[in-house]
Design a protein around this motif. Structure first.
Motif, PDB file in Angstrom:
ATOM      1  N   ALA A 135       6.290   4.849  -1.080  1.00 56.97           N
ATOM      2  CA  ALA A 135       5.375   4.520   0.052  1.00 56.97           C
ATOM      3  C   ALA A 135       6.587   3.941   1.352  1.00 56.97           C
ATOM      4  O   ALA A 135       7.513   3.328   0.794  1.00 56.97           O
ATOM      5  N   GLN A 136       6.377   4.350   2.520  1.00 51.01           N
ATOM      6  CA  GLN A 136       7.016   3.698   3.765  1.00 51.01           C
ATOM      7  C   GLN A 136       6.268   2.460   4.354  1.00 51.01           C
ATOM      8  O   GLN A 136       5.389   2.997   5.074  1.00 51.01           O
ATOM      9  N   VAL A 145      -0.104   5.776   3.252  1.00 52.23           N
ATOM     10  CA  VAL A 145       0.936   6.429   2.026  1.00 52.23           C
ATOM     11  C   VAL A 145       0.372   7.596   1.296  1.00 52.23           C
ATOM     12  O   VAL A 145       1.005   8.405   0.774  1.00 52.23           O
ATOM     13  N   LEU A 146      -0.938   8.057   1.730  1.00 51.75           N
ATOM     14  CA  LEU A 146      -1.409   9.285   1.194  1.00 51.75           C
ATOM     15  C   LEU A 146      -2.463   9.801   2.137  1.00 51.75           C
ATOM     16  O   LEU A 146      -3.242   9.117   2.343  1.00 51.75           O
ATOM     17  N   ARG A 147      -2.754  11.094   2.032  1.00 47.27           N
ATOM     18  CA  ARG A 147      -3.786  11.931   2.802  1.00 47.27           C
ATOM     19  C   ARG A 147      -4.346  13.030   1.994  1.00 47.27           C
ATOM     20  O   ARG A 147      -3.505  13.687   1.374  1.00 47.27           O
ATOM     21  N   LEU A 148      -5.481  13.039   1.177  1.00 49.57           N
ATOM     22  CA  LEU A 148      -5.976  14.148   0.674  1.00 49.57           C
ATOM     23  C   LEU A 148      -7.353  14.939   1.454  1.00 49.57           C
ATOM     24  O   LEU A 148      -8.511  14.168   1.047  1.00 49.57           O
ATOM     25  N   GLY A 149      -7.002  15.629   2.175  1.00 50.39           N
ATOM     26  CA  GLY A 149      -8.181  16.047   3.039  1.00 50.39           C
ATOM     27  C   GLY A 149      -8.478  15.054   4.023  1.00 50.39           C
ATOM     28  O   GLY A 149      -7.887  14.417   4.670  1.00 50.39           O
ATOM     29  N   VAL A 155      -2.058   1.154   3.053  1.00 49.32           N
ATOM     30  CA  VAL A 155      -1.642  -0.304   2.514  1.00 49.32           C
ATOM     31  C   VAL A 155      -0.962  -1.218   3.475  1.00 49.32           C
ATOM     32  O   VAL A 155      -0.277  -0.619   4.273  1.00 49.32           O
ATOM     33  N   ALA A 156      -1.324  -2.527   3.595  1.00 54.00           N
ATOM     34  CA  ALA A 156      -0.831  -3.469   4.478  1.00 54.00           C
ATOM     35  C   ALA A 156      -0.553  -4.800   3.676  1.00 54.00           C
ATOM     36  O   ALA A 156      -1.175  -5.319   2.680  1.00 54.00           O
TER      37      ALA A 156
END
Length: 221
Positions: A135-136, A145-149, A155-156
């Motif tokens: 993760a950046q 950090v992620l996309r699923l549809g 995240v913070a």
């Protein structure tokens, strides 16, 4: 429009030798017909594993399994031949698809705490897939950090006093993984294990009372 507070102290608990789990939704013998899902999110478990303990081989089908390690390391292996040690700052995704068997145990270094979310897939019966991505994260900001549809995982990592504006999506699950949030117009102070479930309330703001890590799932465009 609503903001629902779910306290960590009210979550369903599973205690077994070597691991302790707090469940956000109905799971196994913990059944509540009014708490089975939020959007595509059907499981949001906070696991604490003793060194070497965990979950041996077990099957899944047609579910997206997303793991985020908070402390320690998580050793993953599955029937598709993948094996990896997942560490903090990496997001692991196992798309079970037509069927997969996997095992996850505390990796090298002793005890491990991780949060695992299960999402219903947008398409069923697909070939199983696996990925681990670093993760950046931007300090003090909400980083995707992620996309699923239509599902997005952000995240913070906040320092004391940081103010964070939450997203605009219609459904938001905001989990205090570590630290605490100050009292606000939304609620009394929130601490480790507490969560917001937000419906149609875009752009709300929260403030970190101490160094804090928030895990945020959103659904919808």
């Amino acid at each position: 429009m609503s903001v629902e507070i779910r306290r960590g102290t009210d979550r369903y608990v599973t205690r077994e030798r070597g691991h302790f789990t707090r469940h956000s939704f109905s799971f196994g013998g913990h059944y509540d017909p009014d708490n089975v899902r939020f959007g595509r999110l059907v499981c949001h478990d906070d696991h604490l594993l003793a060194g070497g303990a965990g979950f041996e081989d077990h099957p899944h089908q047609d579910v997206e399994i997303v793991s985020w390690v908070l402390t320690g390391a998580l050793h993953h292996r599955d029937s598709s031949g993948h094996e990896h040690v997942v560490r903090p700052g990496e997001v692991q995704v196992l798309s079970a698809g037509s069927g997969v068997t996997h095992a996850e145990t505390a990796g090298p270094g002793g005890a491990t705490r991780f949060v695992q979310a299960w999402l219903t897939p947008e398409e069923t019966g697909t070939p199983p897939a696996y990925s681990v991505t670093a993760a950046q994260l931007t300090p003090g900001a909400l980083s995707e950090v992620l996309r699923l549809g239509d599902a997005r995982f952000r995240v913070a990592r906040l320092e004391t006093g940081d103010v964070l504006t939450l997203p605009d999506e219609p459904l938001q699950h905001v989990f205090v993984a570590t630290g605490a949030l100050l009292r606000s117009s939304l609620a009394e102070p929130l601490s480790d294990g507490d969560a917001f479930r937000i419906t149609e309330r875009p752009g709300l703001a929260v403030t970190a009372a101490v160094p804090t890590e928030l895990l945020v799932w959103t659904f919808g465009t």
